[in-house]
Enzyme design. Structure first.
Site, PDB file in Angstrom:
ATOM      1  N   THR A  15       9.486   2.343   4.414  1.00 49.58           N
ATOM      2  CA  THR A  15       9.011   1.987   3.081  1.00 49.58           C
ATOM      3  C   THR A  15      10.166   1.871   2.090  1.00 49.58           C
ATOM      4  O   THR A  15      11.196   2.535   2.253  1.00 49.58           O
ATOM      5  CB  THR A  15       8.025   3.068   2.584  1.00 49.58           C
ATOM      6  OG1 THR A  15       7.772   2.886   1.196  1.00 49.58           O
ATOM      7  CG2 THR A  15       8.574   4.475   2.770  1.00 49.58           C
ATOM      8  N   ASP A  16       9.948   1.073   1.041  1.00 50.43           N
ATOM      9  CA  ASP A  16      10.972   0.967  -0.005  1.00 50.43           C
ATOM     10  C   ASP A  16      11.122   2.273  -0.784  1.00 50.43           C
ATOM     11  O   ASP A  16      12.104   2.473  -1.496  1.00 50.43           O
ATOM     12  CB  ASP A  16      10.648  -0.191  -0.968  1.00 50.43           C
ATOM     13  CG  ASP A  16       9.323  -0.055  -1.697  1.00 50.43           C
ATOM     14  OD1 ASP A  16       8.580   0.916  -1.436  1.00 50.43           O
ATOM     15  OD2 ASP A  16       9.017  -0.930  -2.533  1.00 50.43           O
ATOM     16  N   GLU A  17      10.134   3.188  -0.636  1.00 49.76           N
ATOM     17  CA  GLU A  17      10.207   4.451  -1.395  1.00 49.76           C
ATOM     18  C   GLU A  17      11.398   5.305  -0.981  1.00 49.76           C
ATOM     19  O   GLU A  17      11.770   6.228  -1.701  1.00 49.76           O
ATOM     20  CB  GLU A  17       8.910   5.247  -1.242  1.00 49.76           C
ATOM     21  CG  GLU A  17       7.740   4.522  -1.837  1.00 49.76           C
ATOM     22  CD  GLU A  17       6.553   5.415  -2.187  1.00 49.76           C
ATOM     23  OE1 GLU A  17       6.707   6.639  -2.264  1.00 49.76           O
ATOM     24  OE2 GLU A  17       5.470   4.852  -2.397  1.00 49.76           O
TER      25      GLU A  17
ATOM     26  N   TYR B 256       6.427  12.717   0.431  1.00 48.15           N
ATOM     27  CA  TYR B 256       6.149  11.565   1.303  1.00 48.15           C
ATOM     28  C   TYR B 256       7.425  10.771   1.563  1.00 48.15           C
ATOM     29  O   TYR B 256       7.808  10.534   2.718  1.00 48.15           O
ATOM     30  CB  TYR B 256       5.081  10.657   0.666  1.00 48.15           C
ATOM     31  CG  TYR B 256       5.041   9.274   1.289  1.00 48.15           C
ATOM     32  CD1 TYR B 256       4.573   9.086   2.581  1.00 48.15           C
ATOM     33  CD2 TYR B 256       5.508   8.156   0.587  1.00 48.15           C
ATOM     34  CE1 TYR B 256       4.562   7.823   3.162  1.00 48.15           C
ATOM     35  CE2 TYR B 256       5.491   6.894   1.158  1.00 48.15           C
ATOM     36  CZ  TYR B 256       5.021   6.730   2.448  1.00 48.15           C
ATOM     37  OH  TYR B 256       5.030   5.480   3.019  1.00 48.15           O
TER      38      TYR B 256
ATOM     39  N   LYS C 190       9.652  10.111   5.057  1.00 41.72           N
ATOM     40  CA  LYS C 190       9.903   8.772   5.615  1.00 41.72           C
ATOM     41  C   LYS C 190      11.413   8.530   5.750  1.00 41.72           C
ATOM     42  O   LYS C 190      11.875   7.953   6.734  1.00 41.72           O
ATOM     43  CB  LYS C 190       9.275   7.685   4.736  1.00 41.72           C
ATOM     44  CG  LYS C 190       7.761   7.668   4.729  1.00 41.72           C
ATOM     45  CD  LYS C 190       7.128   7.321   6.077  1.00 41.72           C
ATOM     46  CE  LYS C 190       7.311   5.876   6.469  1.00 41.72           C
ATOM     47  NZ  LYS C 190       6.583   5.566   7.737  1.00 41.72           N
TER      48      LYS C 190
HETATM   49  P1  NAD Z   1      -2.756   4.559   6.446  1.00 41.26           P
HETATM   50  O1  NAD Z   1      -2.767   5.936   5.857  1.00 41.26           O
HETATM   51  O2  NAD Z   1      -3.785   3.586   6.020  1.00 41.26           O
HETATM   52  O3  NAD Z   1      -2.866   4.683   8.041  1.00 41.26           O
HETATM   53  C1  NAD Z   1      -2.162   5.637   8.783  1.00 41.26           C
HETATM   54  C2  NAD Z   1      -2.773   5.686  10.176  1.00 41.26           C
HETATM   55  O4  NAD Z   1      -2.002   6.626  10.959  1.00 41.26           O
HETATM   56  C3  NAD Z   1      -4.226   6.174  10.213  1.00 41.26           C
HETATM   57  O5  NAD Z   1      -4.993   5.343  11.054  1.00 41.26           O
HETATM   58  C4  NAD Z   1      -4.125   7.575  10.777  1.00 41.26           C
HETATM   59  O6  NAD Z   1      -5.279   7.979  11.509  1.00 41.26           O
HETATM   60  C5  NAD Z   1      -2.901   7.469  11.674  1.00 41.26           C
HETATM   61  N1  NAD Z   1      -2.238   8.764  11.886  1.00 41.26           N
HETATM   62  C6  NAD Z   1      -1.910   9.696  10.953  1.00 41.26           C
HETATM   63  N2  NAD Z   1      -1.325  10.746  11.542  1.00 41.26           N
HETATM   64  C7  NAD Z   1      -1.258  10.475  12.864  1.00 41.26           C
HETATM   65  C8  NAD Z   1      -0.728  11.167  13.987  1.00 41.26           C
HETATM   66  N3  NAD Z   1      -0.171  12.381  13.863  1.00 41.26           N
HETATM   67  N4  NAD Z   1      -0.793  10.569  15.204  1.00 41.26           N
HETATM   68  C9  NAD Z   1      -1.375   9.345  15.354  1.00 41.26           C
HETATM   69  N5  NAD Z   1      -1.894   8.652  14.315  1.00 41.26           N
HETATM   70  C10 NAD Z   1      -1.837   9.211  13.091  1.00 41.26           C
HETATM   71  O7  NAD Z   1      -1.294   4.026   6.210  1.00 41.26           O
HETATM   72  P2  NAD Z   1      -0.791   2.526   5.853  1.00 41.26           P
HETATM   73  O8  NAD Z   1      -0.869   2.344   4.395  1.00 41.26           O
HETATM   74  O9  NAD Z   1      -1.439   1.575   6.762  1.00 41.26           O
HETATM   75  O10 NAD Z   1       0.747   2.665   6.234  1.00 41.26           O
HETATM   76  C11 NAD Z   1       1.185   2.435   7.585  1.00 41.26           C
HETATM   77  C12 NAD Z   1       2.684   2.639   7.648  1.00 41.26           C
HETATM   78  O11 NAD Z   1       3.331   1.732   6.770  1.00 41.26           O
HETATM   79  C13 NAD Z   1       3.135   4.038   7.227  1.00 41.26           C
HETATM   80  O12 NAD Z   1       4.178   4.422   8.079  1.00 41.26           O
HETATM   81  C14 NAD Z   1       3.641   3.842   5.807  1.00 41.26           C
HETATM   82  O13 NAD Z   1       4.643   4.779   5.507  1.00 41.26           O
HETATM   83  C15 NAD Z   1       4.188   2.436   5.874  1.00 41.26           C
HETATM   84  N6  NAD Z   1       4.176   1.664   4.614  1.00 41.26           N
HETATM   85  C16 NAD Z   1       3.025   1.562   3.867  1.00 41.26           C
HETATM   86  C17 NAD Z   1       3.027   0.750   2.746  1.00 41.26           C
HETATM   87  C18 NAD Z   1       1.774   0.585   1.910  1.00 41.26           C
HETATM   88  O14 NAD Z   1       1.838  -0.031   0.839  1.00 41.26           O
HETATM   89  N7  NAD Z   1       0.611   1.072   2.332  1.00 41.26           N
HETATM   90  C19 NAD Z   1       4.180   0.064   2.354  1.00 41.26           C
HETATM   91  C20 NAD Z   1       5.347   0.200   3.128  1.00 41.26           C
HETATM   92  C21 NAD Z   1       5.323   0.998   4.266  1.00 41.26           C
HETATM   93  O1  DAU Z   2       6.104   1.198  -1.898  1.00 46.23           O
HETATM   94  C1  DAU Z   2       5.476   1.413  -0.688  1.00 46.23           C
HETATM   95  C2  DAU Z   2       4.505   2.562  -0.796  1.00 46.23           C
HETATM   96  O2  DAU Z   2       3.409   2.111  -1.560  1.00 46.23           O
HETATM   97  C3  DAU Z   2       4.051   3.093   0.566  1.00 46.23           C
HETATM   98  O3  DAU Z   2       5.157   3.620   1.250  1.00 46.23           O
HETATM   99  C4  DAU Z   2       2.958   4.148   0.411  1.00 46.23           C
HETATM  100  O4  DAU Z   2       2.473   4.540   1.679  1.00 46.23           O
HETATM  101  C5  DAU Z   2       1.840   3.553  -0.405  1.00 46.23           C
HETATM  102  O5  DAU Z   2       0.824   4.531  -0.625  1.00 46.23           O
HETATM  103  C6  DAU Z   2       2.352   3.030  -1.738  1.00 46.23           C
HETATM  104  O6  DAU Z   2       2.781   4.115  -2.600  1.00 46.23           O
HETATM  105  P1  DAU Z   2       2.448   4.134  -4.169  1.00 46.23           P
HETATM  106  O7  DAU Z   2       2.518   5.537  -4.632  1.00 46.23           O
HETATM  107  O8  DAU Z   2       3.228   3.114  -4.904  1.00 46.23           O
HETATM  108  O9  DAU Z   2       0.904   3.597  -4.102  1.00 46.23           O
HETATM  109  P2  DAU Z   2      -0.419   4.063  -4.863  1.00 46.23           P
HETATM  110  O10 DAU Z   2      -1.459   3.033  -4.553  1.00 46.23           O
HETATM  111  O11 DAU Z   2      -0.756   5.494  -4.625  1.00 46.23           O
HETATM  112  O12 DAU Z   2      -0.020   3.914  -6.394  1.00 46.23           O
HETATM  113  C7  DAU Z   2       0.433   2.673  -6.925  1.00 46.23           C
HETATM  114  C8  DAU Z   2       0.775   2.914  -8.385  1.00 46.23           C
HETATM  115  O13 DAU Z   2      -0.441   3.178  -9.116  1.00 46.23           O
HETATM  116  C9  DAU Z   2       1.665   4.127  -8.635  1.00 46.23           C
HETATM  117  O14 DAU Z   2       2.554   3.843  -9.688  1.00 46.23           O
HETATM  118  C10 DAU Z   2       0.686   5.234  -9.033  1.00 46.23           C
HETATM  119  C11 DAU Z   2      -0.404   4.462  -9.735  1.00 46.23           C
HETATM  120  N1  DAU Z   2      -1.777   5.035  -9.626  1.00 46.23           N
HETATM  121  C12 DAU Z   2      -2.250   5.351  -8.382  1.00 46.23           C
HETATM  122  C13 DAU Z   2      -3.506   5.864  -8.228  1.00 46.23           C
HETATM  123  C14 DAU Z   2      -4.028   6.233  -6.851  1.00 46.23           C
HETATM  124  C15 DAU Z   2      -2.569   5.187 -10.759  1.00 46.23           C
HETATM  125  O15 DAU Z   2      -2.140   4.867 -11.884  1.00 46.23           O
HETATM  126  N2  DAU Z   2      -3.826   5.699 -10.600  1.00 46.23           N
HETATM  127  C16 DAU Z   2      -4.332   6.060  -9.387  1.00 46.23           C
HETATM  128  O16 DAU Z   2      -5.480   6.574  -9.333  1.00 46.23           O
END
Ligand code: NAD
Ligand code: DAU
Length: 340
Positions: free
Chosen positions: A125-127, A153, A157
């Site tokens: 992730t970019d985080e 988190y 990562k």
């Molecule tokens: P998500 O939370 O929707 O899904 C995570 C999945 O992993 C779930 O199906 C969960 O059951 C499974 N899981 C959790 N713990 C596990 C374990 N111990 N063993 C096997 N499976 C397990 O997450 P997402 O948003 O789809 O993110 C997927 C990946 O992409 C993550 O690695 C996250 O860090 C990365 N990522 C997410 C975003 C985003 O915006 N959502 C952006 C960049 C990178």
């Molecule tokens: O940048 C990639 C990341 O993006 C991934 O690695 C993470 O897994 C993914 O969850 C996401 O992280 P963020 O913290 O950016 O996403 P989130 O949807 O939780 O929040 C997006 C923005 O909105 C953040 O600035 C917090 C804000 N927010 C979030 C929630 C849930 C609110 O203002 N209100 C809310 O209720």
């Protein structure tokens, strides 16, 4: 090829499994997922009977289980999406993030080392780069930006990324890492901003916006991320990191207002609430490397992707209504009870 996709019952992993099962009928896709609160087999309905798809329930941090699976399946490629992924949950329970995100990753890496692998890909992730100031729109994250994490988190990562790269340097494991910006699209769990706002706005409920809603995220439609990962796995250089993002920066308030406008709901639903501790200000990806070296280009802008996403939530109410009526009610009460 036999490809193990971990976390394939989650948001991005689920979209990736759909993409791979349909695009590569000659490959076998094994979806390994623990089915935590974020994992949902409903997401896999469209592919569950495909001959090149198989689901296995299990924990990536369970060493005995993982080694047995590798012994039986002998995968060619492992793509690790499995993670605890929600920043807010990492603030209340950091340890589960260390277990899955760090120890789960090292367990997979050890299995790859023991049984041999053509490619291990880490979905990061970019985080891991921390955040950028709001008043410097000229700054972007490149692959050379130092790791500088803010939350449990992102720290978990970043640790995982370092282990992946160390296993390449120390043991010669053929790895790649991709670091993407915020995704949105179908099957996104409604704890994250966009699906939370869509689902609550449709129910005419208050919409929690942290702080003043000024924080900026760089949004990418999920299938553009899936295509980029496929490209990195097939054409990316071993040992390299690739950033993924499409220059779609928006403040959180802009995102919420865009959704309200599309749904024809009033802005009076917005409620500014106590900020997230350590809240990252701005994320912004420089995707030059993946664009120039691998020829990746996103298909969607935020304006086209958000319309498609809202349509999906309108047409698939059963998927998310099922989620928000269960355990989620307790989660929402704990996370937002005193804020709303
Ligand atoms: P998500 O939370 O929707 O899904 C995570 C999945 O992993 C779930 O199906 C969960 O059951 C499974 N899981 C959790 N713990 C596990 C374990 N111990 N063993 C096997 N499976 C397990 O997450 P997402 O948003 O789809 O993110 C997927 C990946 O992409 C993550 O690695 C996250 O860090 C990365 N990522 C997410 C975003 C985003 O915006 N959502 C952006 C960049 C990178
Ligand atoms: O940048 C990639 C990341 O993006 C991934 O690695 C993470 O897994 C993914 O969850 C996401 O992280 P963020 O913290 O950016 O996403 P989130 O949807 O939780 O929040 C997006 C923005 O909105 C953040 O600035 C917090 C804000 N927010 C979030 C929630 C849930 C609110 O203002 N209100 C809310 O209720």
């Amino acid at each position: 090829m036999k490809i193990i996709v971990t976390g394939g019952a989650g948001f991005i992993g689920g979209n990736f499994v759909h993409y791979m099962v349909n695009k590569y009928p000659e490959d076998m896709i094994i979806n390994l997922d623990l089915l935590t609160y974020a994992g949902n087999l409903e997401t896999l309905k469209p592919v569950e009977n495909a001959p090149n798809y198989k689901f296995v329930k299990g924990d990536i941090a369970d060493r005995a289980f993982i080694f047995k699976l590798f012994e039986e399946e002998k995968p060619d490629v492992v793509i690790n999406f499995a993670a605890e992924s929600h920043v807010d949950r990492s603030i209340t329970d950091p340890e589960s993030f260390v277990r899955t995100n760090v120890m789960g990753t090292t367990t997979l890496l050890d299995a790859c080392r023991t049984y041999g692998i053509k490619r291990y890909h880490q979905v990061s992730t970019d985080e891991v780069y921390g955040d950028l100031p709001l008043d410097r729109p000229d700054l972007f994250f490149t692959e050379e930006t130092p790791l500088h994490t803010s939350s449990p988190y992102s720290s978990s990562k970043a640790s995982a990324d370092l282990f992946v790269l160390a296993y390449h340097r120390t043991y010669g494991l053929p790895v790649t890492v991709s670091r993407c910006s915020n995704n949105y699209g179908p099957y996104h769990f409604p704890e994250k901003l966009i699906p939370l706002i869509i689902s609550r706005a449709l129910n005419d409920e208050e919409l929690p916006v942290y702080g003043k809603g000024e924080n900026v995220r760089d949004w990418l439609y999920v299938t553009d991320h899936c295509k980029a990962i496929d490209l990195v796995v097939r054409k990316g250089k071993v040992g390299e990191v690739y950033n993924i993002g499409g220059h779609n920066e928006r403040t959180n308030l802009e995102v919420v207002k865009t959704i309200l406008k599309a749904l024809n709901k009033p802005e009076s639903l917005i409620k500014f609430v106590t900020d997230r501790p350590g809240h990252d200000r701005r994320y912004a990806i420089d995707p030059t490397k993946i664009e120039t070296e691998l020829g990746w280009k996103p298909e969607y802008t935020f304006d086209t992707g958000i319309v498609k996403t809202i349509e999906w939530y309108l047409n698939n109410k059963e998927w998310w209504e099922h989620i928000i009526s269960g355990e989620y009610t307790k989660y929402f009460e704990n996370m937002y009870g005193e804020r709303l």
